[in-house]
Design an enzyme around this catalytic site. Structure first.
Site, PDB file in Angstrom:
ATOM      1  N   SER A 133       0.800  -1.234   0.000  1.00  0.00           N
ATOM      2  CA  SER A 133       0.000   0.000   0.000  1.00  0.00           C
ATOM      3  C   SER A 133       0.827   1.275   0.000  1.00  0.00           C
ATOM      4  O   SER A 133       0.376   2.300  -0.511  1.00  0.00           O
ATOM      5  CB  SER A 133      -0.943   0.033   1.203  1.00  0.00           C
ATOM      6  OG  SER A 133      -1.839  -1.021   1.163  1.00  0.00           O
ATOM      7  N   HIS A 185       0.766   4.352   5.025  1.00  0.00           N
ATOM      8  CA  HIS A 185       0.059   4.987   3.919  1.00  0.00           C
ATOM      9  C   HIS A 185       0.463   6.457   3.781  1.00  0.00           C
ATOM     10  O   HIS A 185       0.664   6.949   2.666  1.00  0.00           O
ATOM     11  CB  HIS A 185      -1.445   4.883   4.135  1.00  0.00           C
ATOM     12  CG  HIS A 185      -1.945   3.474   4.118  1.00  0.00           C
ATOM     13  ND1 HIS A 185      -3.215   3.129   4.537  1.00  0.00           N
ATOM     14  CD2 HIS A 185      -1.358   2.306   3.740  1.00  0.00           C
ATOM     15  CE1 HIS A 185      -3.385   1.820   4.400  1.00  0.00           C
ATOM     16  NE2 HIS A 185      -2.268   1.308   3.925  1.00  0.00           N
TER      17      HIS A 185
END
Length: 271
Positions: A133, A185
């Site tokens: 991610s 993230h």
């Protein structure tokens, strides 16, 4: 009707290869029953010299849903490979994928270091991050800055305006998936903006190949030193300055045995 799948794969060769690699690694992890702690990245293991985990953590996933979500987003972001006319394209994608994998992982470790050393949050010492991610959020950010009119399609039916997608996805995943790594993230977003705003630039085939060579060298040396795998074909000998190892190749022995690591007191973060 949409384009045939084979045609889309042809248009997104790098994304397709990465999706194939991540999928193959997921099947291997499931088949061998390998736990996330054996391949994930944590501050504690990094301090112990397990630098190879920056790579293995990025390409590993701990569940089918985790893999599908990341790969679906990555497939949509493969449009970057088709935007050579605005300075992106396949080469750009390959070059800066290397940058995103390495810098986002290092940034995560840097944030963990500050939280542990300055704020005494020992929880982050053993938190283990796993997933692609960071890179997905990085490309999402690059595309948002370079092509704000684009759309991000997830699972074939959810469409988000790409200009808001990085922070929408950051908030959405943090609420819906409690294990989602906010730090991971956010690190991908930060590195993505650094690339999009040309704060990190100048990557060429020469620099990309050089970086890849150093990554491979450090990967195998740290694997050998950490003892996670039995790499008999690599020998690290002592020299006058013990901080400068030499590498030799032995003719005999090529077996590889995975040694499972067990962590207590930590948790998994999906990235």
């Amino acid at each position: 009707m949409g384009k045939p799948l084979l045609y889309e794969i042809w248009e997104k060769p790098a994304s397709s290869c990465i999706i194939g690699i991540c999928t193959a690694i997921w099947f291997y992890i499931q088949k061998k029953n390998i736990g996330y702690a054996s391949v994930g990245l944590s501050y504690e293991t990094a301090v112990e010299g397990h630098y190879w985990r920056i790579i293995t953590s990025a390409f590993s996933h701990i569940s089918m849903l985790h893999l599908v979500f990341n790969m679906s987003a990555l497939w949509s972001l493969g449009v970057v490979e088709q935007l050579g006319y605005i300075g992106l394209g396949v080469e750009f994608y390959l070059h800066y994928t290397l940058v995103l994998v390495m810098l986002s992982g290092l940034l995560v470790l840097g944030v963990y270091h500050i939280l542990i050393q300055k704020f005494k949050l020992e929880y982050f010492r053993r938190v283990t991050a796993v997933g692609y991610s960071c890179v997905v959020f990085g490309w999402m950010t690059v595309l948002a800055a370079k092509q704000p009119s684009s759309k991000l399609n997830l699972f074939g039916f959810l469409s988000l305006p790409i200009s808001f997608a990085p922070f929408e996805s950051l908030i959405f995943t943090s609420i819906i998936v409690p294990q989602a790594s906010f730090i991971g993230h956010l690190s991908g977003i930060i590195v993505g903006y650094c690339i999009a705003w040309d704060l990190i630039h100048g990557m060429s085939n020469y620099w990309a190949i050089s970086m890849l060579g150093w990554i491979i060298l450090v990967f195998f040396l740290s694997l050998k030193r950490s003892g996670a795998f039995d790499l008999n074909f690599i020998e690290i000998e002592s020299v006058t300055d013990s901080s400068l190892p030499t590498v030799g190749f032995l003719a005999s022995g090529n077996g590889r045995t995975l040694q499972m690591d067990i962590f207590t007191g930590g948790g998994a973060e999906l990235v």
